[in-house]
Design a protein around this motif. Structure first.
Motif, PDB file in Angstrom:
ATOM      1  N   ARG A  79       0.735  -1.339  -0.116  1.00  0.00           N
ATOM      2  CA  ARG A  79       0.126   0.048  -0.016  1.00  0.00           C
ATOM      3  C   ARG A  79       1.237   1.160   0.272  1.00  0.00           C
ATOM      4  O   ARG A  79       1.684   1.383   0.431  1.00  0.00           O
ATOM      5  CB  ARG A  79      -0.858  -0.087   1.203  1.00  0.00           C
ATOM      6  N   ARG A  88       2.271   4.899   1.103  1.00  0.00           N
ATOM      7  CA  ARG A  88       2.399   5.156   2.317  1.00  0.00           C
ATOM      8  C   ARG A  88       1.994   7.205   2.520  1.00  0.00           C
ATOM      9  O   ARG A  88       2.734   7.794   1.211  1.00  0.00           O
ATOM     10  CB  ARG A  88       3.407   5.115   2.670  1.00  0.00           C
ATOM     11  N   LEU A  89       1.157   7.442   3.018  1.00  0.00           N
ATOM     12  CA  LEU A  89       0.758   8.557   2.386  1.00  0.00           C
ATOM     13  C   LEU A  89       2.267   9.893   3.248  1.00  0.00           C
ATOM     14  O   LEU A  89       2.278   9.072   4.166  1.00  0.00           O
ATOM     15  CB  LEU A  89      -1.026   9.305   2.110  1.00  0.00           C
ATOM     16  N   ILE A  90       1.867  11.196   2.530  1.00  0.00           N
ATOM     17  CA  ILE A  90       2.785  12.141   3.287  1.00  0.00           C
ATOM     18  C   ILE A  90       1.999  11.963   3.436  1.00  0.00           C
ATOM     19  O   ILE A  90       1.087  13.339   3.307  1.00  0.00           O
ATOM     20  CB  ILE A  90       3.891  13.029   1.675  1.00  0.00           C
ATOM     21  N   GLN A  91       2.261  12.836   4.742  1.00  0.00           N
ATOM     22  CA  GLN A  91       1.850  14.185   5.406  1.00  0.00           C
ATOM     23  C   GLN A  91       2.180  14.712   6.403  1.00  0.00           C
ATOM     24  O   GLN A  91       1.438  16.132   7.340  1.00  0.00           O
ATOM     25  CB  GLN A  91       0.756  13.098   6.749  1.00  0.00           C
ATOM     26  N   ASN A  92       3.389  15.139   5.935  1.00  0.00           N
ATOM     27  CA  ASN A  92       4.409  16.529   6.573  1.00  0.00           C
ATOM     28  C   ASN A  92       4.939  17.151   5.772  1.00  0.00           C
ATOM     29  O   ASN A  92       5.625  16.322   4.998  1.00  0.00           O
ATOM     30  CB  ASN A  92       5.881  15.519   7.959  1.00  0.00           C
ATOM     31  N   LEU A  99       4.501  25.462   6.997  1.00  0.00           N
ATOM     32  CA  LEU A  99       4.282  24.451   6.863  1.00  0.00           C
ATOM     33  C   LEU A  99       5.384  23.874   6.777  1.00  0.00           C
ATOM     34  O   LEU A  99       5.554  21.957   6.317  1.00  0.00           O
ATOM     35  CB  LEU A  99       3.102  23.408   5.693  1.00  0.00           C
ATOM     36  N   PHE A 129      -3.229  20.710  13.787  1.00  0.00           N
ATOM     37  CA  PHE A 129      -3.342  21.163  12.122  1.00  0.00           C
ATOM     38  C   PHE A 129      -5.060  21.853  11.830  1.00  0.00           C
ATOM     39  O   PHE A 129      -5.694  21.782  10.817  1.00  0.00           O
ATOM     40  CB  PHE A 129      -3.950  19.356  11.739  1.00  0.00           C
ATOM     41  N   ARG A 150      -3.995   8.838  16.738  1.00  0.00           N
ATOM     42  CA  ARG A 150      -3.442   9.329  15.694  1.00  0.00           C
ATOM     43  C   ARG A 150      -2.175   9.174  15.891  1.00  0.00           C
ATOM     44  O   ARG A 150      -0.656   8.332  15.707  1.00  0.00           O
ATOM     45  CB  ARG A 150      -3.836   9.473  14.572  1.00  0.00           C
ATOM     46  N   GLU A 206       1.453   6.305  15.999  1.00  0.00           N
ATOM     47  CA  GLU A 206       2.216   6.314  15.300  1.00  0.00           C
ATOM     48  C   GLU A 206       4.007   6.463  15.257  1.00  0.00           C
ATOM     49  O   GLU A 206       4.585   6.046  15.113  1.00  0.00           O
ATOM     50  CB  GLU A 206       2.081   8.133  14.143  1.00  0.00           C
ATOM     51  N   TYR A 208       1.194  21.885  13.111  1.00  0.00           N
ATOM     52  CA  TYR A 208       1.431  21.048  12.223  1.00  0.00           C
ATOM     53  C   TYR A 208       2.195  19.474  12.299  1.00  0.00           C
ATOM     54  O   TYR A 208       2.689  18.853  11.539  1.00  0.00           O
ATOM     55  CB  TYR A 208       1.118  21.607  10.791  1.00  0.00           C
ATOM     56  N   LEU A 209       3.055  20.019  13.082  1.00  0.00           N
ATOM     57  CA  LEU A 209       4.461  18.566  13.178  1.00  0.00           C
ATOM     58  C   LEU A 209       5.405  18.805  12.326  1.00  0.00           C
ATOM     59  O   LEU A 209       5.713  17.567  12.137  1.00  0.00           O
ATOM     60  CB  LEU A 209       3.363  17.276  13.582  1.00  0.00           C
ATOM     61  N   MET A 220       7.265  14.910  13.615  1.00  0.00           N
ATOM     62  CA  MET A 220       6.579  13.778  12.740  1.00  0.00           C
ATOM     63  C   MET A 220       7.720  12.906  12.050  1.00  0.00           C
ATOM     64  O   MET A 220       8.126  14.200  10.921  1.00  0.00           O
ATOM     65  CB  MET A 220       5.018  13.743  13.096  1.00  0.00           C
ATOM     66  N   PRO A 221       7.725  12.241  11.034  1.00  0.00           N
ATOM     67  CA  PRO A 221       8.050  11.746   9.851  1.00  0.00           C
ATOM     68  C   PRO A 221       7.487  12.181   9.584  1.00  0.00           C
ATOM     69  O   PRO A 221       5.929  12.940   9.086  1.00  0.00           O
ATOM     70  CB  PRO A 221       8.437  10.253  10.308  1.00  0.00           C
ATOM     71  N   LEU A 271       6.541  10.492   6.007  1.00  0.00           N
ATOM     72  CA  LEU A 271       5.741   9.608   5.450  1.00  0.00           C
ATOM     73  C   LEU A 271       4.731   8.937   6.295  1.00  0.00           C
ATOM     74  O   LEU A 271       5.093   8.755   8.024  1.00  0.00           O
ATOM     75  CB  LEU A 271       6.261   8.561   4.838  1.00  0.00           C
ATOM     76  N   GLU A 272       3.330   8.743   6.927  1.00  0.00           N
ATOM     77  CA  GLU A 272       2.500   8.180   7.625  1.00  0.00           C
ATOM     78  C   GLU A 272       3.465   6.373   8.048  1.00  0.00           C
ATOM     79  O   GLU A 272       4.016   6.088   6.491  1.00  0.00           O
ATOM     80  CB  GLU A 272       1.087   7.602   7.428  1.00  0.00           C
ATOM     81  N   PRO A 273       3.574   6.230   8.756  1.00  0.00           N
ATOM     82  CA  PRO A 273       3.571   4.421   9.329  1.00  0.00           C
ATOM     83  C   PRO A 273       3.622   3.460   8.567  1.00  0.00           C
ATOM     84  O   PRO A 273       1.819   3.661   7.638  1.00  0.00           O
ATOM     85  CB  PRO A 273       3.350   4.208  11.074  1.00  0.00           C
ATOM     86  N   ALA A 274       4.571   2.922   7.902  1.00  0.00           N
ATOM     87  CA  ALA A 274       3.482   1.675   6.815  1.00  0.00           C
ATOM     88  C   ALA A 274       2.508   0.547   7.990  1.00  0.00           C
ATOM     89  O   ALA A 274       3.033   0.441   8.875  1.00  0.00           O
ATOM     90  CB  ALA A 274       4.882   0.606   6.768  1.00  0.00           C
ATOM     91  N   GLN A 275       2.089   0.087   7.601  1.00  0.00           N
ATOM     92  CA  GLN A 275       1.107  -1.019   8.168  1.00  0.00           C
ATOM     93  C   GLN A 275       1.152  -2.073   7.834  1.00  0.00           C
ATOM     94  O   GLN A 275       1.174  -2.805   6.858  1.00  0.00           O
ATOM     95  CB  GLN A 275      -0.844  -0.346   7.924  1.00  0.00           C
TER      96      GLN A 275
END
Lengths: 215, 379
Positions: A3, A5-9, A36, B104, B151, B155, B360-361, B365-366, B368-372
């Protein structure tokens, strides 16, 4: 396939603005991007300079004003199809302007006047939408390549059926196992296999006849 | 003397009325100080109470603005703040939001004096990981505060090798917590992270302590409850036997030792006959900053007041507080406290200096969102 991995930062990103330079120093778009962690650059106005731009999908996003006269090089942008996410700035919400932004590759929009509160959402949808589209296109290309390899797969099944006296299911299983051992996709393995054979080794009889012989 | 009316829009009644009352009182203490210390300025406070009903915030705020008020100090929940922002922007007013929240957001017509996520949830996670507690059960009131904090917790925790042992959400004000308590006991986590608010939270602390005691479990040691919102007045809403041993991440506790805090606590206690709290201090900070900015700007024009507010440095009860001009969130000092049976907090840890807000961290925070993981057990 894993899947996305979405960028959120978006810290460290570079936004290239294709729009008239604002009169006010407190421009909400630039101010909001800085908040941002996004650095801002104004895009060159000369077509030649655009072609020379070094863009990278992991680092850059283009923010393009779609209103008439706002971005003189929009047609060139459409022609060049920059390999990075594009976010459209919308003042005139008409099909013709929206279409141009779509053709330039926009995956998200920002209404003018820009409200800095809408920026995070636009970046999130625009950049991740672009990445999802890239991934989908890569997957389609891979499926297309494998589809083209089906002819080689059929030929290889017929070859193994004839060579080893097997039915088609067992021949397929044999090829699948051999492909796994060779760490290749089955289509690639079969293509390689058929390339190594002399032409006269190609199956002489139709598969269904062969199947009936075994039956 | 210049009279300037300001609105206070806090739910001093309803499911989270205890917190709303504390915020209201903190604002009143600050308004008195502003009026006393600045003879040229008189703040006139107009209060409205939505009673915790989301539908009542917008009309009550509209009434305040119709009276000519340009500055409204108010809201506790994010849903109420988001309800007001379109109106506040449309009427070109300024909302002073004095509550910790999930971040956010950085609306142009809002000044945020409560803690951003890098000032509450991130320090809390770092604290529990230092305690080697890695299996965490999350419970929360079903709205954005709980979802977003959980969330962030998931993470950071998963990236450090921890796990979320379970996750449950309840409607705001719900006190039917029996099944949730059973689920936590069955999961036997290292600790519980609660984003429950108001009556749900108070009931949970009591029920969870009782259920653990019944099973011979020392809850405060075996499964402490962590929170980013639990405050002194709320501890008094919990049954006496269940008040101690809870971990709270906050930029303010009434037990802070400083001259500024002693003055604040004395004034607050005289006014409210109760203990000061982070919510009270955040609204106190908001009104003090507003008073300084109004005095310097010479009126209530919101652009001038915002500019002036961004340049103020306040010796607040928690320490030095100033606004970050880029985000209009406050530099605050994170602390970790453990509740006592007397309804206060012992401070276990505190940042050496005020921490820059990062709503907005982007620095916390990294990318990318973490891998699931998509693996599953097969028979």
């Amino acid at each position: 396939m894993s899947r996305l991995r979405l960028i959120q930062n978006f810290s460290g990103l570079r936004a290239m603005l294709f729009r008239p330079t604002p009169d006010s120093a407190s421009d909400p778009l630039q101010h909001g991007l800085a908040r941002l962690g996004v650095t801002v650059e104004h895009a060159p106005e000369q077509p030649d300079a655009l072609a020379e731009l070094s863009l990278c999908a992991d680092r850059d996003v283009l923010i393009v004003d779609g209103d008439p006269g706002a971005c003189a090089i929009l047609p060139l942008l459409i022609e060049l199809k920059p390999p990075v996410p594009v976010i459209g700035l919308i003042g005139m919400e008409t099909p013709s302007r929206l279409r141009l932004l779509m053709e330039a590759g926009a995956t998200a929009m920002l209404r003018k006047p820009v409200q800095s509160g809408a920026l995070y959402t636009s970046l999130y949808l625009g950049i991740n939408g672009y990445r999802q589209r890239q991934l989908a296109e890569a997957r389609i290309a891979e499926h297309e390549r494998r589809r083209r390899g089906r002819r080689g797969l059929v030929k290889a099944i017929l070859h193994v059926m004839q060579r080893d006296g097997l039915d088609d299911d067992t021949a397929f299983e044999t090829l699948r196992r051999d492909a796994m051992r060779a760490r290749l996709g089955i289509e690639d393995y079969c293509d390689n296999l058929m390339q190594t054979l002399p032409r006269q080794c190609a199956p002489a009889r139709a598969p269904f006849k062969q199947e009936r012989d075994h039956g | 003397m210049r009279n300037i009316a300001i609105g206070l829009l806090f739910s001093t009644s309803g499911p989270y009325g205890v917190v709303g009352q504390a915020m209201h009182n903190g604002a009143l203490v600050a308004a008195e100080e502003v009026n006393r210390s600045n003879p040229a300025l008189r703040l006139q406070v107009v209060h409205a109470d939505p009673g915790g009903d989301l539908q009542r915030y917008e009309p009550l705020c509209r009434d305040l603005l119709d009276r000519g008020i340009r500055h409204v100090v108010g809201c506790y929940t994010s849903s109420s703040r988001k309800e007001l922002i379109p109106l506040i922007e449309h009427r070109d007013a300024l909302l002073w939001y004095p509550s910790h929240y999930e971040g956010f957001e950085s609306a142009p017509n809002v000044i945020y004096t409560g803690a951003a996520p890098n000032q509450h949830i991130i320090p809390l996670i770092e604290h529990v990981l230092r305690q080697r507690r890695r299996r965490i059960f999350c419970i929360g009131s079903n709205y954005i505060w709980a979802w977003e904090n959980n969330r962030i917790l998931r993470e950071v925790l998963v990236a450090q090798g921890g796990t979320v042992a379970g996750e449950r959400y309840l409607p705001v004000g719900d006190i039917g917590l029996g099944q949730v308590v059973d689920a936590i006991l069955d999961a036997a986590p290292d600790c519980v992270f609660s984003t429950l608010i108001g009556t749900s939270a108070y009931r949970f602390f009591s029920m969870f302590r009782a259920a653990c005691t019944k099973r011979g479990i020392d809850q405060a040691t075996a499964m402490p409850v962590l929170s980013c919102s639990l405050s002194e007045p709320e501890l008094l809403q919990i049954e006496p036997g269940a008040r101690d041993g809870h971990i709270s991440s906050s930029v303010y506790f009434s037990s802070i030792v400083s001259a500024e805090n002693r003055r604040f606590v004395d004034a607050y206690t005289r006014h409210a006959h109760g203990d000061a709290s982070a919510d009270a201090e955040a609204s106190y900070v908001a009104v003090r900053l507003l008073g300084l900015a109004l005095a310097e700007a010479g009126g209530d024009d919101i652009a001038a007041v915002s500019r002036s507010a961004a340049g103020q440095v306040l010796r607040a009860p928690q320490g030095l507080v100033r606004l970050d001009p880029q985000t209009m969130h406050a530099w605050l000092t994170p602390r970790i406290g453990r509740s006592t049976a007397e309804g206060r907090f012992d401070i276990l840890a505190e940042a050496a200096a005020p921490v820059q807000p990062d709503p907005y961290l982007v620095r916390s925070m990294p990318k990318l969102e973490p891998a699931q993981a998509h693996l599953r057990l097969v028979s």
